[in-house]
Design a protein around this motif. Structure first.
Motif, PDB file in Angstrom:
ATOM      1  N   GLU A  35       0.795  -1.224   0.000  1.00  0.00           N
ATOM      2  CA  GLU A  35       0.000   0.000   0.000  1.00  0.00           C
ATOM      3  C   GLU A  35       0.832   1.282   0.000  1.00  0.00           C
ATOM      4  N   THR A  36       2.064   1.205   0.478  1.00  0.00           N
ATOM      5  CA  THR A  36       2.870   2.428   0.579  1.00  0.00           C
ATOM      6  C   THR A  36       4.008   2.482  -0.426  1.00  0.00           C
ATOM      7  N   ASN A  37       4.335   1.347  -1.022  1.00  0.00           N
ATOM      8  CA  ASN A  37       5.476   1.256  -1.925  1.00  0.00           C
ATOM      9  C   ASN A  37       6.779   1.615  -1.198  1.00  0.00           C
ATOM     10  N   ILE A  38       6.801   1.324   0.094  1.00  0.00           N
ATOM     11  CA  ILE A  38       7.973   1.557   0.943  1.00  0.00           C
ATOM     12  C   ILE A  38       8.307   0.239   1.627  1.00  0.00           C
ATOM     13  N   GLU A  39       9.572  -0.152   1.589  1.00  0.00           N
ATOM     14  CA  GLU A  39       9.997  -1.324   2.344  1.00  0.00           C
ATOM     15  C   GLU A  39      10.766  -0.822   3.565  1.00  0.00           C
ATOM     16  N   PRO A  40      10.075  -0.716   4.697  1.00  0.00           N
ATOM     17  CA  PRO A  40      10.691  -0.137   5.892  1.00  0.00           C
ATOM     18  C   PRO A  40      11.911  -0.923   6.354  1.00  0.00           C
ATOM     19  N   ARG A  41      12.988  -0.189   6.714  1.00  0.00           N
ATOM     20  CA  ARG A  41      14.223  -0.822   7.156  1.00  0.00           C
ATOM     21  C   ARG A  41      14.453  -0.691   8.651  1.00  0.00           C
ATOM     22  N   ASP A  42      13.713   0.188   9.305  1.00  0.00           N
ATOM     23  CA  ASP A  42      13.900   0.362  10.742  1.00  0.00           C
ATOM     24  C   ASP A  42      12.568   0.766  11.377  1.00  0.00           C
ATOM     25  N   THR A  43      12.592   0.938  12.684  1.00  0.00           N
ATOM     26  CA  THR A  43      11.364   1.240  13.426  1.00  0.00           C
ATOM     27  C   THR A  43      10.725   2.540  12.955  1.00  0.00           C
ATOM     28  N   ALA A  44      11.520   3.565  12.748  1.00  0.00           N
ATOM     29  CA  ALA A  44      10.976   4.859  12.318  1.00  0.00           C
ATOM     30  C   ALA A  44      10.260   4.728  10.969  1.00  0.00           C
ATOM     31  N   GLU A  45      10.852   3.992  10.046  1.00  0.00           N
ATOM     32  CA  GLU A  45      10.223   3.793   8.738  1.00  0.00           C
ATOM     33  C   GLU A  45       8.970   2.940   8.855  1.00  0.00           C
ATOM     34  N   ARG A  46       8.981   1.928   9.738  1.00  0.00           N
ATOM     35  CA  ARG A  46       7.781   1.110   9.938  1.00  0.00           C
ATOM     36  C   ARG A  46       6.647   1.956  10.501  1.00  0.00           C
ATOM     37  N   ARG A  47       6.959   2.837  11.444  1.00  0.00           N
ATOM     38  CA  ARG A  47       5.935   3.721  12.019  1.00  0.00           C
ATOM     39  C   ARG A  47       5.331   4.610  10.937  1.00  0.00           C
ATOM     40  N   LYS A  48       6.184   5.210  10.126  1.00  0.00           N
ATOM     41  CA  LYS A  48       5.723   6.097   9.059  1.00  0.00           C
ATOM     42  C   LYS A  48       4.867   5.333   8.043  1.00  0.00           C
ATOM     43  N   ALA A  49       5.339   4.163   7.640  1.00  0.00           N
ATOM     44  CA  ALA A  49       4.610   3.367   6.649  1.00  0.00           C
ATOM     45  C   ALA A  49       3.279   2.860   7.205  1.00  0.00           C
ATOM     46  N   LEU A  50       3.266   2.499   8.488  1.00  0.00           N
ATOM     47  CA  LEU A  50       2.019   2.034   9.091  1.00  0.00           C
ATOM     48  C   LEU A  50       0.974   3.141   9.105  1.00  0.00           C
ATOM     49  N   ILE A  51       1.355   4.334   9.512  1.00  0.00           N
ATOM     50  CA  ILE A  51       0.405   5.457   9.522  1.00  0.00           C
ATOM     51  C   ILE A  51      -0.102   5.726   8.119  1.00  0.00           C
ATOM     52  N   GLU A  52       0.790   5.683   7.148  1.00  0.00           N
ATOM     53  CA  GLU A  52       0.358   5.891   5.764  1.00  0.00           C
ATOM     54  C   GLU A  52      -0.629   4.812   5.330  1.00  0.00           C
ATOM     55  N   THR A  53      -0.392   3.576   5.746  1.00  0.00           N
ATOM     56  CA  THR A  53      -1.297   2.472   5.420  1.00  0.00           C
ATOM     57  C   THR A  53      -2.662   2.665   6.074  1.00  0.00           C
ATOM     58  N   ILE A  54      -2.660   3.075   7.335  1.00  0.00           N
ATOM     59  CA  ILE A  54      -3.926   3.295   8.045  1.00  0.00           C
ATOM     60  C   ILE A  54      -4.720   4.420   7.393  1.00  0.00           C
ATOM     61  N   ARG A  55      -4.037   5.486   7.014  1.00  0.00           N
ATOM     62  CA  ARG A  55      -4.708   6.657   6.414  1.00  0.00           C
ATOM     63  C   ARG A  55      -5.291   6.344   5.026  1.00  0.00           C
TER      64      ARG A  55
END
Length: 95
Positions: A35-55
């Motif tokens: 959904e985000t076209n981002i492959e998170p590499r760390d916690t900060a990226e996972r947090r950002k990608a998760l919020i984007e997915t929820i939104r």
């Protein structure tokens, strides 16, 4: 006018959390990437990608969505509602 949209926004965010909460750990990670076209590499990226997915697919009508220590915060001006996170989503953020 924005305050009138509180219920539909919260219900939309809650619906997304239920959808994500029903996924296995692997499927949740894949869904976030899909959904985000981002492959998170760390916690900060996972947090950002998760919020984007929820939104995604939720019309926010001026409300903001962010992570809070107790879950997901839906806020506008001085109003904030925090929704709890499913266990698999909490684990996703910790990995």
């Amino acid at each position: 006018m924005t305050d009138l949209y509180l219920a539909p926004v919260v219900l939309g965010v809650e619906g997304r959390l239920e959808e994500l909460g029903a996924l296995s750990s692997d499927d949740l990670g894949f869904q976030v990437i899909l959904e985000t076209n981002i492959e998170p590499r760390d916690t900060a990226e996972r947090r950002k990608a998760l919020i984007e997915t929820i939104r995604r697919r939720v019309e926010l009508h001026g409300w903001e969505v962010s992570l809070h220590e107790r879950g997901v915060a839906v806020s506008h001006d001085d109003h904030t509602i925090v929704l709890g996170l499913p266990d698999n989503v909490r684990e996703y953020l910790r990995d």
